[in-house]
Structure formats: structure tokens, C-alpha cells
Design an enzyme around this catalytic site. Sequence first.
Site, PDB file in Angstrom:
ATOM      1  CB  SER A   1      -9.432  -0.917   7.251  1.00  0.00           C
ATOM      2  OG  SER A   1      -8.534  -1.715   6.527  1.00  0.00           O
TER       3      SER A   1
ATOM      4  CE  LYS B   1      -7.457   0.770   4.342  1.00  0.00           C
ATOM      5  NZ  LYS B   1      -6.539   1.678   5.080  1.00  0.00           N
TER       6      LYS B   1
ATOM      7  CE  LYS C   1      -5.697  -3.104   4.894  1.00  0.00           C
ATOM      8  NZ  LYS C   1      -4.577  -2.141   4.776  1.00  0.00           N
TER       9      LYS C   1
ATOM     10  CG  ASP D   1      -4.545  -0.016   1.924  1.00  0.00           C
ATOM     11  OD1 ASP D   1      -3.563   0.003   1.155  1.00  0.00           O
ATOM     12  OD2 ASP D   1      -4.454   0.179   3.160  1.00  0.00           O
TER      13      ASP D   1
ATOM     14  CD  GLU E   1      -4.686   3.368   2.500  1.00  0.00           C
ATOM     15  OE1 GLU E   1      -5.925   3.235   2.570  1.00  0.00           O
ATOM     16  OE2 GLU E   1      -3.951   3.254   3.488  1.00  0.00           O
TER      17      GLU E   1
ATOM     18  CG  ASP F   1      -0.483   3.728   4.562  1.00  0.00           C
ATOM     19  OD1 ASP F   1       0.418   4.117   5.318  1.00  0.00           O
ATOM     20  OD2 ASP F   1      -1.292   2.842   4.915  1.00  0.00           O
TER      21      ASP F   1
ATOM     22  CE  LYS G   1      -1.789   3.577   8.225  1.00  0.00           C
ATOM     23  NZ  LYS G   1      -1.367   2.282   7.665  1.00  0.00           N
TER      24      LYS G   1
ATOM     25  N   GLY H   1      -4.861   3.914  10.379  1.00  0.00           N
ATOM     26  CA  GLY H   1      -4.809   3.128  11.614  1.00  0.00           C
ATOM     27  C   GLY H   1      -3.855   1.962  11.475  1.00  0.00           C
TER      28      GLY H   1
HETATM   29  O1  OSB Z   1      -2.439  -0.052   5.339  1.00  0.00           O
HETATM   30  O2  OSB Z   1      -3.827   1.073   6.433  1.00  0.00           O
HETATM   31  C1  OSB Z   1      -3.087   0.097   6.347  1.00  0.00           C
HETATM   32  C2  OSB Z   1      -3.579  -2.176   9.379  1.00  0.00           C
HETATM   33  C3  OSB Z   1      -2.278  -2.577   9.600  1.00  0.00           C
HETATM   34  C4  OSB Z   1      -1.283  -2.137   8.758  1.00  0.00           C
HETATM   35  C5  OSB Z   1      -1.584  -1.293   7.695  1.00  0.00           C
HETATM   36  C6  OSB Z   1      -2.888  -0.879   7.469  1.00  0.00           C
HETATM   37  C7  OSB Z   1      -3.908  -1.365   8.310  1.00  0.00           C
HETATM   38  C8  OSB Z   1      -5.315  -1.061   8.137  1.00  0.00           C
HETATM   39  C9  OSB Z   1      -6.212  -1.140   9.342  1.00  0.00           C
HETATM   40  O3  OSB Z   1      -5.817  -0.812   7.058  1.00  0.00           O
HETATM   41  C10 OSB Z   1      -6.575   0.179   9.867  1.00  0.00           C
HETATM   42  C11 OSB Z   1      -7.177   0.096  11.262  1.00  0.00           C
HETATM   43  O4  OSB Z   1      -8.378  -0.133  11.342  1.00  0.00           O
HETATM   44  O5  OSB Z   1      -6.462   0.273  12.260  1.00  0.00           O
HETATM   45 MG    MG Z   2      -2.853   1.564   4.015  1.00  0.00          MG
END
Ligand code: OSB
Ligand code: MG
Length: 389
Positions: A153, A179, A181, A206, A231, A256, A280, A308
Site C-alpha cells: 500500500s 495499491k 492511496k 484506496d 477500496e 474496508d 482486518k 493491514g
Molecule cells: O485503509 O487499508 C487502509 C493503513 C492504516 C489505516 C488504513 C489503511 C492502511 C493501509 C496500510 O493501507 C496497510 C499496511 O500496509 O499495513
Molecule cells: Mg483501506
Amino acid sequence: MQPSSIIFDQEQEKQALDILVEKVEIRLIRLPLIEPFETSFGQIDSRLIFLVCLEANGVKGWGEVVASEEPRYSYETVGTAFHVIRDFLGPALVAEPIRSLAGLARQFAPFRGHNMAKAGLELAYMDLLAQLKQKSLSTLIGGERKSVAVGVSLGIQPALAKLIERVERYLSLGYQRIKLKIKPGWDLDVVREVRKLYPDILLSVDANSAYTLDDRDHLKKLDDFGLLMIEQPLQNDDLIDHVELQKELNTPICLDESIVSLRHAKTALEHRSCRLINIKVGRVGGYSAALGIHDLCFSRKIPVWCGGMLESGVGRAHNIALASLKGFTLPGDISASSRYFQRDIISPEVTVAADGTVAVPDSVGLGFQVDVDYVEHLTETRHYISRMT
Ligand code: OSB
Ligand code: MG
């Protein structure tokens, strides 16, 4: 074929093991991030990691509460979770013997919300149970994979060139899916550029709830880029506007934030709010709900993947076990320890193989040793809960 949560419950009945937890230890440690991580709701440069340790029969089980310091991804924070575990969940957990995972979840059910706090305790309980049963966590929950596929991510960057550099780096390390952001102002142009340079990679985005249904025409343009998914485009608690948006998009929506329980997952699938779900353990309240959502999605042929929360090695180890279940068919947000931290709190550290997979340990419990001395050194706050005798 029997779903894993049912097999798990039956197995529990056969070999019922009452566990009387003697002590719950909660502690906070701060781990600096190798580089800042930016999402649509802001930037962080370190993680205040919330560890949970349960002790019973001379064995210690470890879990992690994935809450952040600020209530942005969800309303929970490290502070609320500390309060809720110290004053409510911890005392409930030590009050009587725990018979099973379902029993523990029932013990917590009267307390509304606070899924990340509940999950931290469920995780520690499952590590403890696995050790007492001399099984790996993956085997305990019915996991079948020997290795899990992983993606990365990538946060919002100060400049496109920096993002491209990171895409290149993680692809060369083997990560199977990238992925990005996104947020308004950091979306179409960025995705177009990455897609142009890498026409064939598994690519997803995402939004962490950065848009509303008013942005549908804008979001529809993402259909041009052959994304694996988008996402959580809309509000964090929405299941209805996403139905409308999914009708108009060719790109699958993955929820999510909106899926915080098995019931939410059922509603989302029945109403077609999404075509994919990211699981999660923290967001849904622990293994009990995560296994249920996995089974539901498997029975409906809805692919799931493991999300994650920038976890330390403890949370990461649990994610690896979870992702070993058969329904986790898409690469998870499970990266190497070194993606986020200079030094992780487990040994060995999590590593990603050149083919973009992480091995699922087959040794007892988590399959990683918690580096207790290092954790001790990093500890900023700690608290114990024990049974009143
Ligand atoms: O939306 O998936 C998410 C990290 C913190 C809070 C929300 C998210 C994320 C990530 C990182 O996308 C995922 C990771 O590598 O742990
Ligand atoms: Mg997410």
C-alpha cells in the site's frame, strides 16, 4: 465443504480447554516509521503500538490493538482502547475461564463497539490457545496455505516522481499488487501515469472515504485504468450509496471501513454494495468475526484479502495466519517488517520472497518470537489486569 469457523467451533467442542487467564498485560511502545505514511486523512511518521499479553498456565499469548492515536480511520484510538480494555474487557476476560473463541466473543458482546480493543484480546487469546494445543495459529484456525501472496500500500507522496520511484522499488522486490492511496487532487492523473508505465501489473486504489456520491462522474473515470478494485470510495459507515456507485462502475468496489461485523458483510453482499471485501481482524472485532466473514464470502464466491494497519510484527504474524485461509485469494496488505520499521519486535522479521509471497510459519503459536527485551526497552506505558482473589 465445511466452513472454517464451523470446523473451528467443532474442534473446540471436541477438545474443550478451559483457560483461566491469570494476567492481562497491556503496554504501549513507539516505533518510528522508516518514512511518513500519508492517506486521505493525514500523515503519520511513527506508530504508537498497543501490545496485549495474556498469561495462563505459564504460557504467554500476544496480540495487538491496531487503533491509531487519532480517531481518523475509525472512532477508536489508542486511548479509548486502553480505557476500554483496562476498565471493561480485561476484567471481563479474567473473571471466568474461557471455553472457546466463541465464548470469549460472547463475553465481550455486551460491550458495544470498540472492535479493535476486543480484537487485541482475541488475538492474544488465540496465540495462547495455539500454544496450549501445540499447534500453529494457521493450523488452529483451519488455514491451508503454506505461503500467502502480498501487495503493498503506497501512501500519498509529495510528488509523482517519488511515487513512481516507490512503485518501481516494490515491484522489483516482488510485491504482487500495488495499491495507491488516493484523494481528490491525487487520483486520476496519478493512476493514469502509473498505469501508463506499468500496463500489466495488478493495480488498485484506496480512497479511505474521501469521496461522496456527488463525485460519481469523476470516480467513473477510474474505469479506464483496469483497476483490480477501488477500496472504500465513499463514507466510512455507508452501505447504501456504495450500491448506487457500484451499479455505475465497472471496477469492483472493495469495502474496508464500512464492514465492521459479519452482519455488515451480509448486508453489503445482499444489497451488492461491493464485489470484494478486505478483512482486518481489528476492524471487525477479532478472529470470531473475521472467520465468519471469510466463510460467508467463500460460500458466496466473493474474494477476500487481508488488510493491514501498519502493524508491528505481532499484528503482522496474526495477519499471515488469517491470510492462510482458503478464501484469501487476492494479495494482502502484508508487507515485510522492513517496509515500515528499522527494527521489528519479532524474530525472525517478516520477509517477502522474490515471488511476492510470505511464508506461513508451521511452528507452534505465532511462529515468531516476540523480542521481549526490545519491547521492554521501548515500553512507554504499561498496565496489568488480574483476577480479584
Ligand atoms: O485503509 O487499508 C487502509 C493503513 C492504516 C489505516 C488504513 C489503511 C492502511 C493501509 C496500510 O493501507 C496497510 C499496511 O500496509 O499495513
Ligand atoms: Mg483501506
